[in-house]
Design a protein around this motif. Structure first.
Motif, PDB file in Angstrom:
ATOM      1  N   GLY A  15       0.825  -1.212   0.000  1.00  5.07           N
ATOM      2  CA  GLY A  15       0.000   0.000   0.000  1.00  5.07           C
ATOM      3  C   GLY A  15       0.855   1.257   0.000  1.00  5.07           C
ATOM      4  O   GLY A  15       0.553   2.236  -0.686  1.00  5.07           O
ATOM      5  N   TRP A  16       1.952   1.220   0.759  1.00  2.00           N
ATOM      6  CA  TRP A  16       2.869   2.356   0.813  1.00  2.00           C
ATOM      7  C   TRP A  16       3.505   2.607  -0.560  1.00  2.00           C
ATOM      8  O   TRP A  16       3.558   3.740  -1.028  1.00  2.00           O
ATOM      9  N   VAL A  17       3.982   1.545  -1.199  1.00  2.00           N
ATOM     10  CA  VAL A  17       4.624   1.672  -2.507  1.00  2.00           C
ATOM     11  C   VAL A  17       3.634   2.267  -3.513  1.00  2.00           C
ATOM     12  O   VAL A  17       3.974   3.196  -4.257  1.00  2.00           O
ATOM     13  N   ILE A  18       2.425   1.761  -3.532  1.00  2.00           N
ATOM     14  CA  ILE A  18       1.406   2.276  -4.448  1.00  2.00           C
ATOM     15  C   ILE A  18       1.148   3.754  -4.159  1.00  2.00           C
ATOM     16  O   ILE A  18       1.159   4.599  -5.059  1.00  2.00           O
ATOM     17  N   HIS A  19       0.922   4.069  -2.901  1.00  2.07           N
ATOM     18  CA  HIS A  19       0.621   5.434  -2.466  1.00  2.07           C
ATOM     19  C   HIS A  19       1.740   6.402  -2.833  1.00  2.07           C
ATOM     20  O   HIS A  19       1.508   7.442  -3.464  1.00  2.07           O
ATOM     21  N   ARG A  20       2.973   6.077  -2.443  1.00  2.00           N
ATOM     22  CA  ARG A  20       4.094   6.999  -2.671  1.00  2.00           C
ATOM     23  C   ARG A  20       4.389   7.179  -4.154  1.00  2.00           C
ATOM     24  O   ARG A  20       4.611   8.302  -4.618  1.00  2.00           O
ATOM     25  N   GLN A  21       4.414   6.099  -4.907  1.00  4.03           N
ATOM     26  CA  GLN A  21       4.714   6.246  -6.336  1.00  4.03           C
ATOM     27  C   GLN A  21       3.604   7.013  -7.044  1.00  4.03           C
ATOM     28  O   GLN A  21       3.887   7.839  -7.922  1.00  4.03           O
ATOM     29  N   ALA A  22       2.361   6.760  -6.690  1.00  7.73           N
ATOM     30  CA  ALA A  22       1.256   7.490  -7.324  1.00  7.73           C
ATOM     31  C   ALA A  22       1.386   8.985  -7.059  1.00  7.73           C
ATOM     32  O   ALA A  22       1.244   9.806  -7.981  1.00  7.73           O
ATOM     33  N   ILE A  23       1.674   9.354  -5.837  1.00  7.84           N
ATOM     34  CA  ILE A  23       1.829  10.776  -5.488  1.00  7.84           C
ATOM     35  C   ILE A  23       3.048  11.377  -6.179  1.00  7.84           C
ATOM     36  O   ILE A  23       2.962  12.444  -6.797  1.00  7.84           O
ATOM     37  N   LEU A  24       4.188  10.712  -6.081  1.00  3.63           N
ATOM     38  CA  LEU A  24       5.410  11.256  -6.674  1.00  3.63           C
ATOM     39  C   LEU A  24       5.295  11.430  -8.179  1.00  3.63           C
ATOM     40  O   LEU A  24       5.693  12.458  -8.732  1.00  3.63           O
ATOM     41  N   TYR A  25       4.743  10.431  -8.866  1.00  2.04           N
ATOM     42  CA  TYR A  25       4.645  10.514 -10.320  1.00  2.04           C
ATOM     43  C   TYR A  25       3.570  11.509 -10.753  1.00  2.04           C
ATOM     44  O   TYR A  25       3.676  12.093 -11.821  1.00  2.04           O
ATOM     45  N   ALA A  26       2.566  11.736  -9.922  1.00  2.00           N
ATOM     46  CA  ALA A  26       1.596  12.793 -10.211  1.00  2.00           C
ATOM     47  C   ALA A  26       2.270  14.159 -10.080  1.00  2.00           C
ATOM     48  O   ALA A  26       2.104  15.029 -10.945  1.00  2.00           O
ATOM     49  N   GLU A  27       3.045  14.334  -9.014  1.00  4.34           N
ATOM     50  CA  GLU A  27       3.726  15.613  -8.790  1.00  4.34           C
ATOM     51  C   GLU A  27       4.814  15.869  -9.828  1.00  4.34           C
ATOM     52  O   GLU A  27       4.949  16.982 -10.330  1.00  4.34           O
ATOM     53  N   GLU A  28       5.604  14.857 -10.144  1.00  2.00           N
ATOM     54  CA  GLU A  28       6.777  15.048 -10.993  1.00  2.00           C
ATOM     55  C   GLU A  28       6.482  14.936 -12.487  1.00  2.00           C
ATOM     56  O   GLU A  28       7.158  15.584 -13.292  1.00  2.00           O
ATOM     57  N   TYR A  29       5.494  14.119 -12.871  1.00  2.00           N
ATOM     58  CA  TYR A  29       5.249  13.856 -14.289  1.00  2.00           C
ATOM     59  C   TYR A  29       3.788  14.046 -14.691  1.00  2.00           C
ATOM     60  O   TYR A  29       3.411  13.705 -15.806  1.00  2.00           O
ATOM     61  N   SER A  30       2.969  14.525 -13.769  1.00  2.00           N
ATOM     62  CA  SER A  30       1.542  14.791 -14.019  1.00  2.00           C
ATOM     63  C   SER A  30       0.769  13.548 -14.451  1.00  2.00           C
ATOM     64  O   SER A  30      -0.181  13.635 -15.244  1.00  2.00           O
ATOM     65  N   LEU A  31       1.166  12.367 -13.938  1.00  2.00           N
ATOM     66  CA  LEU A  31       0.423  11.148 -14.253  1.00  2.00           C
ATOM     67  C   LEU A  31      -0.857  11.112 -13.427  1.00  2.00           C
ATOM     68  O   LEU A  31      -0.879  11.522 -12.267  1.00  2.00           O
ATOM     69  N   ASN A  32      -1.919  10.581 -14.020  1.00  2.00           N
ATOM     70  CA  ASN A  32      -3.216  10.562 -13.342  1.00  2.00           C
ATOM     71  C   ASN A  32      -3.429   9.241 -12.576  1.00  2.00           C
ATOM     72  O   ASN A  32      -2.511   8.432 -12.438  1.00  2.00           O
ATOM     73  N   CYS A  33      -4.656   9.039 -12.135  1.00  2.00           N
ATOM     74  CA  CYS A  33      -4.976   7.862 -11.314  1.00  2.00           C
ATOM     75  C   CYS A  33      -4.875   6.541 -12.074  1.00  2.00           C
ATOM     76  O   CYS A  33      -4.833   5.481 -11.450  1.00  2.00           O
ATOM     77  N   GLU A  34      -4.821   6.588 -13.399  1.00  2.00           N
ATOM     78  CA  GLU A  34      -4.600   5.358 -14.159  1.00  2.00           C
ATOM     79  C   GLU A  34      -3.251   4.738 -13.777  1.00  2.00           C
ATOM     80  O   GLU A  34      -3.112   3.512 -13.766  1.00  2.00           O
ATOM     81  N   PHE A  35      -2.273   5.581 -13.476  1.00  2.00           N
ATOM     82  CA  PHE A  35      -0.971   5.073 -13.063  1.00  2.00           C
ATOM     83  C   PHE A  35      -1.077   4.363 -11.709  1.00  2.00           C
ATOM     84  O   PHE A  35      -0.502   3.305 -11.507  1.00  2.00           O
ATOM     85  N   GLU A  36      -1.836   4.929 -10.803  1.00  2.00           N
ATOM     86  CA  GLU A  36      -2.055   4.292  -9.501  1.00  2.00           C
ATOM     87  C   GLU A  36      -2.715   2.927  -9.677  1.00  2.00           C
ATOM     88  O   GLU A  36      -2.364   1.954  -8.998  1.00  2.00           O
ATOM     89  N   ALA A  37      -3.656   2.829 -10.609  1.00  2.00           N
ATOM     90  CA  ALA A  37      -4.310   1.547 -10.887  1.00  2.00           C
ATOM     91  C   ALA A  37      -3.293   0.530 -11.406  1.00  2.00           C
ATOM     92  O   ALA A  37      -3.338  -0.645 -11.030  1.00  2.00           O
ATOM     93  N   LEU A  38      -2.382   0.969 -12.278  1.00  2.00           N
ATOM     94  CA  LEU A  38      -1.337   0.074 -12.772  1.00  2.00           C
ATOM     95  C   LEU A  38      -0.470  -0.421 -11.620  1.00  2.00           C
ATOM     96  O   LEU A  38      -0.164  -1.619 -11.520  1.00  2.00           O
ATOM     97  N   LEU A  39      -0.066   0.483 -10.742  1.00  2.00           N
ATOM     98  CA  LEU A  39       0.746   0.095  -9.576  1.00  2.00           C
ATOM     99  C   LEU A  39       0.009  -0.949  -8.740  1.00  2.00           C
ATOM    100  O   LEU A  39       0.604  -1.957  -8.323  1.00  2.00           O
ATOM    101  N   ALA A  40      -1.269  -0.706  -8.487  1.00  2.00           N
ATOM    102  CA  ALA A  40      -2.061  -1.638  -7.683  1.00  2.00           C
ATOM    103  C   ALA A  40      -2.167  -3.002  -8.353  1.00  2.00           C
ATOM    104  O   ALA A  40      -2.061  -4.046  -7.693  1.00  2.00           O
ATOM    105  N   ARG A  41      -2.332  -2.997  -9.675  1.00  2.00           N
ATOM    106  CA  ARG A  41      -2.424  -4.257 -10.425  1.00  2.00           C
ATOM    107  C   ARG A  41      -1.106  -5.036 -10.348  1.00  2.00           C
ATOM    108  O   ARG A  41      -1.097  -6.248 -10.141  1.00  2.00           O
ATOM    109  N   ILE A  42       0.007  -4.345 -10.515  1.00  2.00           N
ATOM    110  CA  ILE A  42       1.314  -5.006 -10.438  1.00  2.00           C
ATOM    111  C   ILE A  42       1.514  -5.612  -9.057  1.00  2.00           C
ATOM    112  O   ILE A  42       1.937  -6.761  -8.932  1.00  2.00           O
TER     113      ILE A  42
END
Length: 163
Positions: A15-42
């Motif tokens: 959960g931490w890995v998903i949470h942190r990467q989703a936030i960081l990649y949103a802040e740094e690369y403007s990725l949306n929640c689809e990226f968080e879904a990919l992280l969760a799936r992996i």
């Protein structure tokens, strides 16, 4: 170089890995929640089929604070492993944590007997790409795509493990 300690996965880490990467990649690369879904799936796929003899997760800590992670996962080819979900907290990038995580993955992949280590990244992640190149990975393919709310160029990198 900082004193990075690598440990195995424990409850709450995924959960931490998903949470942190989703936030960081949103802040740094403007990725949306689809990226968080990919992280969760992996992460879900990893736990569903986890084989401790062929896979591993390392959580990097400094003074008991999580500062990064990486997954070593089986590939579809039994001779290949995949390096997945590498991330390092911004405040310690360049201090050796990423190198420590990648080195652990390479050493474990060799010890298991994998012949090749494959990873997928994005062209925008320049620091990660330099890290992979320093460890001997070579870019073998790239493809433009629209994902996570952005136009991106995905890259596949490969490392021959010499086995």
């Amino acid at each position: 170089m900082v004193n990075v300690v690598l440990r195995e996965l424990k409850p709450g880490d995924l959960g931490w890995v998903i949470h942190r990467q989703a936030i960081l990649y949103a802040e740094e690369y403007s990725l949306n929640c689809e990226f968080e879904a990919l992280l969760a799936r992996i992460c879900a796929d990893f736990i569903k089929s986890y084989d401790p003899d062929r896979e591993m997760v390392w959580i990097a800590e400094i003074d008991d604070v999580v500062v990064g992670s990486v997954f070593l996962m089986q590939g579809s080819d039994p001779t290949e492993a995949r390096l997945r979900l590498l991330y390092v907290e911004p405040n310690i990038r360049g201090a050796g944590a990423g190198s420590t995580l990648v080195t652990a993955s390479i050493e474990r992949a060799r010890a298991i007997g994998y012949r090749r280590l494959i990873l997928w990244t994005d062209s925008a992640l320049s620091a990660a790409r330099r890290l992979y190149a320093r460890h001997g990975f070579v870019k073998v393919a790239e493809q433009a795509h629209t994902s996570f709310g952005q136009d991106l160029i995905g890259e596949t990198w490969s490392l021959d493990l010499g086995l």
